[in-house]
Motif scaffolding. Structure first.
Motif, mmCIF file in Angstrom:
data_model
loop_
_atom_site.group_PDB
_atom_site.id
_atom_site.type_symbol
_atom_site.label_atom_id
_atom_site.label_comp_id
_atom_site.label_asym_id
_atom_site.label_seq_id
_atom_site.Cartn_x
_atom_site.Cartn_y
_atom_site.Cartn_z
ATOM 1 N N ASP B 40 51.129 33.829 -0.879
ATOM 2 C CA ASP B 40 51.526 33.361 0.462
ATOM 3 C C ASP B 40 50.337 33.290 1.426
ATOM 4 O OD1 ASP B 40 51.036 36.008 0.987
ATOM 5 O OD2 ASP B 40 53.073 36.486 1.663
ATOM 6 N N GLY B 41 49.138 33.673 0.947
ATOM 7 C CA GLY B 41 47.963 33.654 1.821
ATOM 8 C C GLY B 41 47.923 34.829 2.786
ATOM 9 N N HIS B 42 48.989 35.647 2.771
ATOM 10 C CA HIS B 42 49.033 36.818 3.660
ATOM 11 C C HIS B 42 48.954 38.114 2.861
ATOM 12 C CE1 HIS B 42 50.202 33.819 6.549
ATOM 13 N NE2 HIS B 42 51.337 33.572 5.924
ATOM 14 N N GLY B 43 48.520 38.013 1.594
ATOM 15 C CA GLY B 43 48.299 39.235 0.820
ATOM 16 C C GLY B 43 49.385 39.562 -0.194
ATOM 17 N N LYS B 44 50.296 38.603 -0.454
ATOM 18 C CA LYS B 44 51.347 38.888 -1.446
ATOM 19 C C LYS B 44 51.359 37.877 -2.584
ATOM 20 C CE LYS B 44 54.647 41.624 1.147
ATOM 21 N NZ LYS B 44 55.630 41.466 2.222
ATOM 22 N N PHE B 45 51.542 38.419 -3.800
ATOM 23 C CA PHE B 45 51.769 37.610 -4.995
ATOM 24 C C PHE B 45 53.277 37.595 -5.277
ATOM 25 C CE2 PHE B 45 47.559 39.484 -5.648
ATOM 26 C CZ PHE B 45 46.818 38.384 -6.044
ATOM 27 N N LYS B 134 43.304 35.249 -5.645
ATOM 28 C CA LYS B 134 43.483 36.115 -4.487
ATOM 29 C C LYS B 134 44.782 35.700 -3.769
ATOM 30 C CE LYS B 134 38.504 36.446 -3.454
ATOM 31 N NZ LYS B 134 38.192 37.365 -4.507
ATOM 32 N N ALA B 135 45.325 36.616 -2.968
ATOM 33 C CA ALA B 135 46.580 36.307 -2.278
ATOM 34 C C ALA B 135 46.383 36.171 -0.768
ATOM 35 C CB ALA B 135 47.624 37.388 -2.570
ATOM 36 N N THR B 136 45.164 36.382 -0.299
ATOM 37 C CA THR B 136 44.919 36.340 1.146
ATOM 38 C C THR B 136 43.994 35.184 1.501
ATOM 39 O OG1 THR B 136 45.096 38.744 1.175
ATOM 40 C CG2 THR B 136 44.219 37.700 3.148
ATOM 41 N N LEU B 137 44.457 34.355 2.422
ATOM 42 C CA LEU B 137 43.641 33.235 2.905
ATOM 43 C C LEU B 137 42.863 33.719 4.120
ATOM 44 C CD1 LEU B 137 43.160 30.142 2.458
ATOM 45 C CD2 LEU B 137 44.873 29.779 4.248
ATOM 46 N N PRO B 138 41.526 33.590 4.106
ATOM 47 C CA PRO B 138 40.773 34.049 5.282
ATOM 48 C C PRO B 138 41.133 33.221 6.516
ATOM 49 C CG PRO B 138 39.284 33.381 3.503
ATOM 50 C CD PRO B 138 40.650 33.026 3.067
ATOM 51 N N GLN B 139 40.966 33.828 7.653
ATOM 52 C CA GLN B 139 41.117 33.088 8.917
ATOM 53 C C GLN B 139 39.899 32.175 9.065
ATOM 54 O OE1 GLN B 139 41.770 35.617 12.325
ATOM 55 N NE2 GLN B 139 40.929 34.087 13.731
ATOM 56 N N ILE B 140 40.125 30.902 9.334
ATOM 57 C CA ILE B 140 39.012 29.972 9.560
ATOM 58 C C ILE B 140 39.149 29.424 10.979
ATOM 59 C CG2 ILE B 140 37.978 27.768 8.851
ATOM 60 C CD1 ILE B 140 38.526 28.506 6.005
#
Lengths: 231, 231
Positions: B40-45, B134-140
């Motif tokens: 989800d890009g927020h740290g979850k698989f 990875k499950a986390t999308l960095p803030q850009i």
């Protein structure tokens, strides 16, 4: 500063090759008597004066020479080239910028790329050397079979990057200053277990590059960065 | 493993977007009842099951969830985008692979690129996140003026990469584990001295990334690698 590259310099009058002659005279508009800076790829910087501003064959004479400071360690990367050649070209550019002494290409059981022409890679290396103001061109080897490469490695600290979650030892904790280090990086499909075994039997030590799953070329660059930081 | 990306997941039936639906059904030939893996890009698989194998709007239902292990430190890169956008896209891809929590773009006095669309960069980041599992999308962040960025930095360990041969302190010797670190990298023409002064007055510490002259994007990646190794 704009550097020119001439691997074979003699006493007296030298000439730039056609591409660099054109660049010096047509693009940078250098005239007779102007100074230019050169490197020979073997660790020397030169200042020279243009004797004949010919855009096909620019003649110059060396005025002064300076040695590039020497490092004591030796940074040797051995890597399987990527399927997409751009990624390997990128790696060569970045590795030269950061600093590397030798790059060997290895053909592994899981390699998707089985043919590699090094001519373009050497051009990338020359360009990166000039851009990053270095005077030494790393040795870039033709691709050879992995086992042949491993058998050819003589005295050096030898490491193979292989993700093993049971026993992760980070490369940064293995490197020692001023040593000759070889780090071996596998192809997209990683090493075959028989290849890993052969490397371990041949004196390679298994290391990790951290927790992230890195692409081949990213792993190669991370390894070169570590060699610069710690060896 | 093939990961799909859905930033907003709800209980019950969810859908993949049109591009990922097409990929799942047409390319990977997944059928109703097949399992797919998502982040989800927020740290979850997530593991999910396909409920309707529609190549325009693939419906699925979540079966199980797993949290990505958390790091305690925070890795924040602030950098002037390069004139050639490919080089900045490459940096984003590689930084996400290695691991980064936030990337900010800054407009400096010597910046050759004064406009930046982050949409393509976010796509590169999503792709690199999935590829590196990875499950986390960095803030850009959108580009902002350097002084505005510096003024917006609150409590963190703050570093500015600036080559100063009289006083070189390497970034690796300044980082502490589990800290929030910001590292600021200048444009091709480097920071203007007034910008450096402003950063120093604002609590930034001047650091080096080593002896080699690195391109902007190479310096950015070297900094991200160091943040991963030491913070």
């Amino acid at each position: 500063m704009q550097l020119f590259y001439q691997p074979e310099l003699i006493n007296g009058i030298n000439t730039l090759d056609s591409e660099e002659s054109r660049h010096a005279i047509k693009v940078l508009r250098r005239k007779e008597g102007d100074a230019i800076d050169l490197v020979d790829g073997h660790g020397k910087f030169y200042t020279a004066e243009i004797r004949k501003a010919d855009f096909r064959k620019c003649e110059f004479e060396i005025v002064s020479t300076k040695e590039e400071p020497k490092r004591n360690g030796f940074r040797h990367l051995a890597i399987a080239p990527t399927k997409n050649l751009d990624r390997t070209e990128w790696l060569v550019e970045k590795a030269v910028e950061m600093g590397v002494d030798r790059i060997s290409f290895v053909l592994c059981q899981n390699s998707e790329r089985t043919v590699l022409k090094t001519e373009r890679l050497v051009k990338k290396a020359v360009s990166a050397m000039k851009q990053s103001l270095k005077a030494t061109l790393p040795q870039i080897d033709e691709m050879m079979k992995l086992k042949q490469f491993i058998s050819s490695c003589e005295t050096a600290e030898k490491f193979i990057a292989y993700v093993d979650f049971d026993n992760p030892v980070h490369l940064k904790d293995c490197l020692k200053t001023e040593q000759h280090s070889i780090i071996l990086i596998g192809p997209e499909g990683d090493f075959d277990p028989s290849e890993l075994d052969f490397a371990l039997e041949s004196g390679f030590q298994k290391v990790s590059l951290g927790e992230s799953r890195l692409r081949t070329e990213t792993a190669g660059l991370a390894a070169v960065h570590l060699l610069n930081l710690f060896s």
